[in-house]
Design a protein around this motif. Structure first.
Motif, PDB file in Angstrom:
ATOM      1  N   ILE A 162       0.846  -1.189   0.000  1.00 21.84           N
ATOM      2  CA  ILE A 162       0.000   0.000   0.000  1.00 21.84           C
ATOM      3  C   ILE A 162       0.885   1.244   0.000  1.00 21.84           C
ATOM      4  N   GLU A 163       0.643   2.113  -0.950  1.00 23.24           N
ATOM      5  CA  GLU A 163       1.411   3.353  -1.056  1.00 23.24           C
ATOM      6  C   GLU A 163       1.073   4.269   0.114  1.00 23.24           C
ATOM      7  N   ARG A 164       2.079   4.709   0.854  1.00 23.11           N
ATOM      8  CA  ARG A 164       1.854   5.619   1.975  1.00 23.11           C
ATOM      9  C   ARG A 164       1.959   7.051   1.485  1.00 23.11           C
ATOM     10  N   LYS A 165       0.942   7.834   1.773  1.00 20.93           N
ATOM     11  CA  LYS A 165       0.900   9.212   1.267  1.00 20.93           C
ATOM     12  C   LYS A 165       1.999  10.085   1.870  1.00 20.93           C
ATOM     13  N   ILE A 166       2.525   9.669   3.008  1.00 18.09           N
ATOM     14  CA  ILE A 166       3.552  10.469   3.684  1.00 18.09           C
ATOM     15  C   ILE A 166       4.896  10.395   2.962  1.00 18.09           C
ATOM     16  N   LYS A 167       5.049   9.450   2.042  1.00 19.60           N
ATOM     17  CA  LYS A 167       6.343   9.249   1.392  1.00 19.60           C
ATOM     18  C   LYS A 167       6.823  10.511   0.680  1.00 19.60           C
ATOM     19  N   LYS A 168       5.947  11.172  -0.040  1.00 18.63           N
ATOM     20  CA  LYS A 168       6.337  12.391  -0.756  1.00 18.63           C
ATOM     21  C   LYS A 168       6.776  13.485   0.214  1.00 18.63           C
ATOM     22  N   GLU A 169       6.090  13.572   1.357  1.00 19.53           N
ATOM     23  CA  GLU A 169       6.450  14.580   2.349  1.00 19.53           C
ATOM     24  C   GLU A 169       7.832  14.304   2.927  1.00 19.53           C
ATOM     25  N   ILE A 170       8.137  13.033   3.177  1.00 16.38           N
ATOM     26  CA  ILE A 170       9.456  12.687   3.711  1.00 16.38           C
ATOM     27  C   ILE A 170      10.543  13.047   2.707  1.00 16.38           C
ATOM     28  N   ALA A 195      13.428  17.917  11.160  1.00 11.99           N
ATOM     29  CA  ALA A 195      11.981  18.075  10.979  1.00 11.99           C
ATOM     30  C   ALA A 195      11.323  16.747  11.327  1.00 11.99           C
ATOM     31  N   TYR A 196      10.154  16.823  11.933  1.00 11.61           N
ATOM     32  CA  TYR A 196       9.458  15.613  12.361  1.00 11.61           C
ATOM     33  C   TYR A 196       8.219  15.344  11.524  1.00 11.61           C
ATOM     34  N   LYS A 197       7.948  14.074  11.281  1.00 15.61           N
ATOM     35  CA  LYS A 197       6.678  13.630  10.716  1.00 15.61           C
ATOM     36  C   LYS A 197       6.245  12.397  11.492  1.00 15.61           C
ATOM     37  N   GLU A 198       4.936  12.299  11.656  1.00 17.66           N
ATOM     38  CA  GLU A 198       4.382  11.120  12.317  1.00 17.66           C
ATOM     39  C   GLU A 198       3.784  10.186  11.279  1.00 17.66           C
ATOM     40  N   LEU A 199       4.149   8.922  11.354  1.00 14.70           N
ATOM     41  CA  LEU A 199       3.543   7.910  10.496  1.00 14.70           C
ATOM     42  C   LEU A 199       2.397   7.275  11.269  1.00 14.70           C
ATOM     43  N   THR A 200       1.188   7.536  10.825  1.00 17.50           N
ATOM     44  CA  THR A 200       0.002   6.957  11.455  1.00 17.50           C
ATOM     45  C   THR A 200      -0.269   5.579  10.870  1.00 17.50           C
ATOM     46  N   GLY A 201      -1.295   4.941  11.389  1.00 14.51           N
ATOM     47  CA  GLY A 201      -1.778   3.731  10.742  1.00 14.51           C
ATOM     48  C   GLY A 201      -2.375   4.069   9.385  1.00 14.51           C
ATOM     49  N   LEU A 202      -2.744   3.061   8.639  1.00 12.76           N
ATOM     50  CA  LEU A 202      -3.353   3.266   7.331  1.00 12.76           C
ATOM     51  C   LEU A 202      -4.647   4.061   7.471  1.00 12.76           C
ATOM     52  N   MET A 203      -4.901   4.918   6.495  1.00 11.29           N
ATOM     53  CA  MET A 203      -6.099   5.747   6.490  1.00 11.29           C
ATOM     54  C   MET A 203      -6.932   5.454   5.241  1.00 11.29           C
ATOM     55  N   ILE A 204      -8.174   5.957   5.253  1.00  8.70           N
ATOM     56  CA  ILE A 204      -9.115   5.688   4.170  1.00  8.70           C
ATOM     57  C   ILE A 204      -8.547   6.066   2.807  1.00  8.70           C
ATOM     58  N   LYS A 244     -12.965  -0.059   1.301  1.00  3.62           N
ATOM     59  CA  LYS A 244     -12.392  -0.830   2.415  1.00  3.62           C
ATOM     60  C   LYS A 244     -12.695  -0.185   3.774  1.00  3.62           C
ATOM     61  N   THR A 245     -13.635   0.759   3.804  1.00  8.19           N
ATOM     62  CA  THR A 245     -13.906   1.490   5.042  1.00  8.19           C
ATOM     63  C   THR A 245     -14.250   0.562   6.200  1.00  8.19           C
ATOM     64  N   GLY A 246     -15.185  -0.355   5.990  1.00  6.90           N
ATOM     65  CA  GLY A 246     -15.606  -1.259   7.057  1.00  6.90           C
ATOM     66  C   GLY A 246     -14.472  -2.129   7.559  1.00  6.90           C
ATOM     67  N   GLU A 247     -13.684  -2.635   6.637  1.00  9.80           N
ATOM     68  CA  GLU A 247     -12.564  -3.499   7.013  1.00  9.80           C
ATOM     69  C   GLU A 247     -11.508  -2.718   7.792  1.00  9.80           C
ATOM     70  N   LEU A 248     -11.233  -1.492   7.335  1.00  9.08           N
ATOM     71  CA  LEU A 248     -10.240  -0.667   8.027  1.00  9.08           C
ATOM     72  C   LEU A 248     -10.732  -0.287   9.420  1.00  9.08           C
ATOM     73  N   TRP A 249     -11.997   0.050   9.527  1.00 12.68           N
ATOM     74  CA  TRP A 249     -12.577   0.398  10.822  1.00 12.68           C
ATOM     75  C   TRP A 249     -12.483  -0.776  11.800  1.00 12.68           C
ATOM     76  N   LEU A 250     -12.843  -1.947  11.346  1.00 10.85           N
ATOM     77  CA  LEU A 250     -12.818  -3.120  12.224  1.00 10.85           C
ATOM     78  C   LEU A 250     -11.391  -3.501  12.619  1.00 10.85           C
ATOM     79  N   ARG A 251     -10.502  -3.586  11.641  1.00 11.29           N
ATOM     80  CA  ARG A 251      -9.161  -4.127  11.881  1.00 11.29           C
ATOM     81  C   ARG A 251      -8.146  -3.078  12.308  1.00 11.29           C
ATOM     82  N   GLY A 252      -8.432  -1.823  12.033  1.00 19.33           N
ATOM     83  CA  GLY A 252      -7.471  -0.784  12.370  1.00 19.33           C
ATOM     84  C   GLY A 252      -6.422  -0.608  11.300  1.00 19.33           C
ATOM     85  N   GLY A 253      -5.524   0.358  11.533  1.00 22.44           N
ATOM     86  CA  GLY A 253      -4.594   0.780  10.498  1.00 22.44           C
ATOM     87  C   GLY A 253      -3.210   0.181  10.533  1.00 22.44           C
TER      88      GLY A 253
END
Length: 397
Positions: free
Chosen positions: A2-10, A129-138, A145-154
């Protein structure tokens, strides 16, 4: 993958700063992301896992080793294991700067801790400079995959497990490992059983106002001790404490913050909720959805935006207030119902804070008016609205 959107920011930050700190809880994907970056960058970065003896042996004389790698990005994983490196990094960074290597020297990965932030802020001020990597987001996994992400987390391994049962097992093992292995590393003598009980209590009380004295009494510890446990979980990016909005209005506002377990999958694992059917029939369903929405929204806030909740002693309440400047204020109500209705308290709260935008986030797909300039909107769409830096200003005109 899964492509992480934060990659470009890093990558952008590495072009602007000598050091970039990527913080997040264990297993959230920091190492995987650094490996992907290493494949794209030239020359190939040097990767050091500071939990392995062989890699630690390479930096017995860190200054000499780092100087040998001039021109290459050096990735230091789990740096909280060797906090004394921070003082050394300052000198190394400054020497390389004088030689013309002003940016992209170090990528520092760490499970967040107060000590880690303290060490780096004191020694690397103006250099990191700091960035936080969160769990996967919508917006990373797709709306379907909203329901699956909500149930299982990121957490990636939980989300991508072969089944809901396998995902639940992973999360339960993660919780046990964190309590037995990682928390003692950061928090000193914190009884694992007490912390598990606290974590479970917070799951049962997801999204409620924090009552430290009551939690302490339930745990059999003093309020200051309970507060220390909560701060530890917050510092490890496992819980989120949201402070109340405190503008200058002539009303009695609540002062206690609200607390959420940040990852919805961990909330469900602590409560032994295995499937979406189980979740829909559980009393926590509304609060769990609220926490899930809030985490997704906060992950998309533009730089400079702040977030709060609003509540008065008389009952006026707004689940989330997002501010971008003094004249742009978004009021967000979160509903699990497919046919959401807005309470009188929300309207009063919007008047109190002089909200410029009013939204109700619900689990449907359509966007429609609820009257009085309140818009019902889906989670993916409101994420897109708040992520656009100029959207708040544009729609406020």
């Amino acid at each position: 993958m899964i492509e992480r959107k934060i990659k470009k920011e890093i990558l952008q930050l590495l072009e602007e700063f000598p050091a970039v700190g990527l913080l997040g809880p264990r297993q959230v994907g920091k190492t995987t992301l650094s490996e992907i970056l290493a494949e794209e960058l030239k020359p190939t970065p040097v990767y050091l896992d500071l939990e392995t003896p062989s890699n630690l042996a390479r930096i017995e004389e860190p200054e000499s080793y780092f100087d040998l790698q001039t021109g290459k990005l050096i990735i230091l994983d789990e740096i909280q294991r060797v906090p004394e490196l921070f003082a050394i990094l300052r000198g190394v960074i400054d020497r390389k700067r004088k030689k013309g290597h002003r940016t992209g020297q170090f990528l520092i990965l760490g499970s967040a801790s107060l000590e880690l932030l303290k060490q780096s802020s004191e020694t690397l001020a103006g250099r990191i400079a700091y960035k936080e990597l969160t769990g996967l987001m919508i917006d990373e996994v797709g709306n379907e995959k909203t329901g699956e992400l909500w149930l299982r987390g990121g957490f990636p391994d939980s989300f991508m497990a072969n089944s809901d049962e396998a995902s639940l097992r992973w999360r339960q093992n993660f919780i046990s490992t964190y309590l037995e292995r990682d928390v003692p590393q950061f928090g000193g003598r914190v009884p694992a059983n007490s912390l598990r009980l606290l974590w479970t209590m917070l799951a049962h009380n997801q999204g409620t106002q924090l009552n430290v004295a009551q939690l302490g009494a339930n745990l059999g510890v003093t309020a200051p001790t309970a507060k220390r446990y909560i701060e530890l979980l917050e510092d490890l990016l496992l819980v989120r404490v949201i402070r109340p909005w405190a503008g200058n209005i002539a009303k009695r506002l609540v002062k206690s913050p609200k607390i959420y377990i940040r990852d919805s999958g961990l909330t469900h694992a602590l409560l032994n909720i295995a499937t979406l059917d189980d979740l829909m029939g559980h009393p926590i369903v509304g609060a769990s959805w609220e926490g899930f929405v809030i985490e997704n929204l906060i992950s998309n806030l533009p730089i400079g935006a702040t977030y709060w909740f609003y509540r008065t002693a008389a009952g006026a309440e707004i689940d989330l207030v997002i501010e971008k400047g003094s004249k742009n204020r978004i009021a967000i109500e979160i509903k699990r119902s497919i046919a959401p209705k807005v309470s009188k308290g929300f309207y009063i709260g919007c008047e109190d804070i002089e909200a410029t935008h009013k939204y109700v986030v619900y689990p449907g797909d359509e966007r429609f008016s609820l009257g009085d300039n309140v818009t019902a909107i889906s989670l993916p769409e409101i994420m897109n609205v708040i992520s656009q830096k100029n959207e708040i200003n544009k729609t406020a005109r």
